[in-house]
Design a protein around this motif. Structure first.
Motif, PDB file in Angstrom:
ATOM      1  N   TYR A   1      88.433  82.960  25.553  1.00  0.00           N
ATOM      2  CA  TYR A   1      87.283  82.855  24.658  1.00  0.00           C
ATOM      3  C   TYR A   1      86.953  84.236  24.122  1.00  0.00           C
ATOM      4  O   TYR A   1      87.265  85.256  24.738  1.00  0.00           O
ATOM      5  CB  TYR A   1      86.044  82.335  25.408  1.00  0.00           C
TER       6      TYR A   1
ATOM      7  N   GLY B   1      77.350  82.152  21.711  1.00  0.00           N
ATOM      8  CA  GLY B   1      78.066  81.563  22.820  1.00  0.00           C
ATOM      9  C   GLY B   1      79.544  81.892  22.741  1.00  0.00           C
ATOM     10  O   GLY B   1      80.049  82.289  21.678  1.00  0.00           O
ATOM     11  N   PRO B   2      80.263  81.745  23.831  1.00  0.00           N
ATOM     12  CA  PRO B   2      81.710  81.999  23.800  1.00  0.00           C
ATOM     13  C   PRO B   2      82.411  81.037  22.843  1.00  0.00           C
ATOM     14  O   PRO B   2      82.130  79.835  22.849  1.00  0.00           O
ATOM     15  CB  PRO B   2      82.141  81.753  25.246  1.00  0.00           C
TER      16      PRO B   2
ATOM     17  N   LEU C   1      73.976  78.298  28.971  1.00  0.00           N
ATOM     18  CA  LEU C   1      75.029  77.763  28.109  1.00  0.00           C
ATOM     19  C   LEU C   1      75.435  76.377  28.593  1.00  0.00           C
ATOM     20  O   LEU C   1      75.643  76.187  29.792  1.00  0.00           O
ATOM     21  CB  LEU C   1      76.264  78.658  28.159  1.00  0.00           C
TER      22      LEU C   1
ATOM     23  N   LEU D   1      78.440  73.520  28.541  1.00  0.00           N
ATOM     24  CA  LEU D   1      79.882  73.460  28.353  1.00  0.00           C
ATOM     25  C   LEU D   1      80.305  72.007  28.381  1.00  0.00           C
ATOM     26  O   LEU D   1      79.945  71.264  29.307  1.00  0.00           O
ATOM     27  CB  LEU D   1      80.603  74.243  29.456  1.00  0.00           C
TER      28      LEU D   1
ATOM     29  N   LEU E   1      87.448  72.994  26.326  1.00  0.00           N
ATOM     30  CA  LEU E   1      86.130  73.269  26.882  1.00  0.00           C
ATOM     31  C   LEU E   1      85.351  73.995  25.797  1.00  0.00           C
ATOM     32  O   LEU E   1      85.711  75.097  25.410  1.00  0.00           O
ATOM     33  CB  LEU E   1      86.231  74.152  28.121  1.00  0.00           C
ATOM     34  N   THR E   2      84.293  73.377  25.300  1.00  0.00           N
ATOM     35  CA  THR E   2      83.544  73.934  24.185  1.00  0.00           C
ATOM     36  C   THR E   2      82.127  74.281  24.621  1.00  0.00           C
ATOM     37  O   THR E   2      81.426  73.454  25.201  1.00  0.00           O
ATOM     38  CB  THR E   2      83.484  72.926  23.016  1.00  0.00           C
ATOM     39  N   PHE E   3      81.720  75.501  24.320  1.00  0.00           N
ATOM     40  CA  PHE E   3      80.387  75.958  24.659  1.00  0.00           C
ATOM     41  C   PHE E   3      79.408  75.717  23.511  1.00  0.00           C
ATOM     42  O   PHE E   3      79.774  75.768  22.337  1.00  0.00           O
ATOM     43  CB  PHE E   3      80.397  77.469  24.909  1.00  0.00           C
ATOM     44  N   GLY E   4      78.154  75.535  23.900  1.00  0.00           N
ATOM     45  CA  GLY E   4      77.091  75.668  22.927  1.00  0.00           C
ATOM     46  C   GLY E   4      76.796  77.145  22.728  1.00  0.00           C
ATOM     47  O   GLY E   4      77.358  78.008  23.419  1.00  0.00           O
ATOM     48  N   GLY E   5      75.905  77.441  21.796  1.00  0.00           N
ATOM     49  CA  GLY E   5      75.604  78.833  21.497  1.00  0.00           C
ATOM     50  C   GLY E   5      74.685  79.506  22.504  1.00  0.00           C
ATOM     51  O   GLY E   5      74.502  80.720  22.462  1.00  0.00           O
TER      52      GLY E   5
END
Lengths: 114, 111
Positions: free
Chosen positions: A35, A42-43, B87, B89, B99-103
Motif C-alpha cells: 500500500y 487512508g492507505p 480505518l 478495511l 483488501l481495501t481501506f477507507g480514508g
C-alpha cells in the motif's frame, strides 16, 4: 520479532533515482500486500501476491513501479525514475489466504523524493 | 464514488464521551471487515474484526449492516489515548480478493 518487517524505514532520494524496498512477511502468511499512504489519507492498495504470483495490480501502479515476490517469501517494490509525487509511506502487509483473517502491517518505509 | 468511504472528521469529543463512526462500502461482494487504529506516522494496527452478529471488546463495539452496506465502531467512555485515526478495511472475495481501506476517521479526545 516474528512480525512483518520492512526495510529501510526511511529513504531520501533525489528525483530520477531508482529505489527498492523490501518486505519480509510473517513466515506462514501466503498473501502479501503493498500500500501507499500520504499524509491525511487512508492507505491506497498497490498490489498483492499469493505466494509468488502477483494476482492484482492497482492502476496506481504505473510502469515505473514493479513488485516481485520470488519464491513466495520476501517481496521487493521498486520505483524507477522517482518523482516528487512518489513521496509517501509504503506499507506492506501479510495475511493467510482465508478471507476472514486479518492483515498485519509492517512499520512502513517512508520515502522522500527531493 | 470510492469503494470504501469514511467521514474524515475530526471528531472532537471530551473524555468519557461515547462516539460512533461508520464506514460504507459499495461492493456487495465484500465478505469480511475489520477496524484498524493508526497513530500518527505509525502503521495500522488491528483493533477488531467485524462479525455479522456484532462483537464487543471492552469499550469497543463493532457492527455490520449488510443490507445497508456499512460497518460501525462505537467507543464508549473515551480516553485521551483513544485519539487516533480509525480505518476500516474491507475484504472482497470475488476476483482480486483485495483488501481495501477507507480514508480513515480522525478522533481527538480532549480532557
Amino acid at each position: 520479532d516474528t512480525g512483518v518487517s520492512q526495510n529501510p524505514r526511511h529513504k531520501i532520494t533525489k528525483r530520477g533515482q531508482n529505489v527498492t524496498f523490501r518486505c519480509d512477511p510473517i513466515s506462514e502468511h501466503n498473501r502479501l500486500y503493498w500500500y501507499r499512504q500520504t499524509l491525511g489519507q487512508g492507505p491506497e492498495f498497490l498490489t498483492y501476491f499469493q505466494n509468488e504470483a502477483q494476482l492484482e495490480k492497482s492502476r496506481l501502479l504505473s510502469d515505473r513501479f514493479s513488485a516481485e515476490r520470488p519464491k513466495g517469501s520476501f517481496s521487493t517494490l521498486e520505483i524507477q525514475r522517482t518523482e516528487q509525487g512518489d513521496s509517501a509511506m509504503y506499507l506492506c502487509a501479510s495475511s493467510l489466504a482465508s478471507g476472514y483473517t486479518e492483515a498485519f502491517f509492517g512499520q512502513g518505509t517512508r520515502l522522500t523524493v527531493v | 464514488r470510492k469503494e470504501v468511504e469514511q467521514d474524515p472528521g475530526p471528531f472532537n469529543v471530551p473524555e468519557g464521551a461515547t462516539v460512533a463512526f461508520n464506514c460504507t462500502y459499495s461492493n456487495s461482494a465484500s465478505q469480511s471487515f475489520f477496524w484498524y487504529r493508526q497513530d500518527c506516522r505509525k502503521e495500522p494496527k488491528l483493533l477488531m474484526s467485524v462479525y455479522s452478529s456484532g462483537n464487543e471488546d471492552g469499550r469497543f463495539t463493532a457492527q455490520l449492516n449488510r443490507a445497508s452496506q456499512y460497518i460501525s465502531l462505537l467507543i464508549r467512555d473515551s480516553k485521551l489515548s483513544d485519539s487516533a485515526t480509525y480505518l476500516c478495511l474491507v475484504n472482497r472475495w470475488n476476483a482480486g480478493n483485495m483488501l481495501t481501506f477507507g480514508g480513515g476517521t480522525r478522533l481527538m479526545v480532549k480532557p
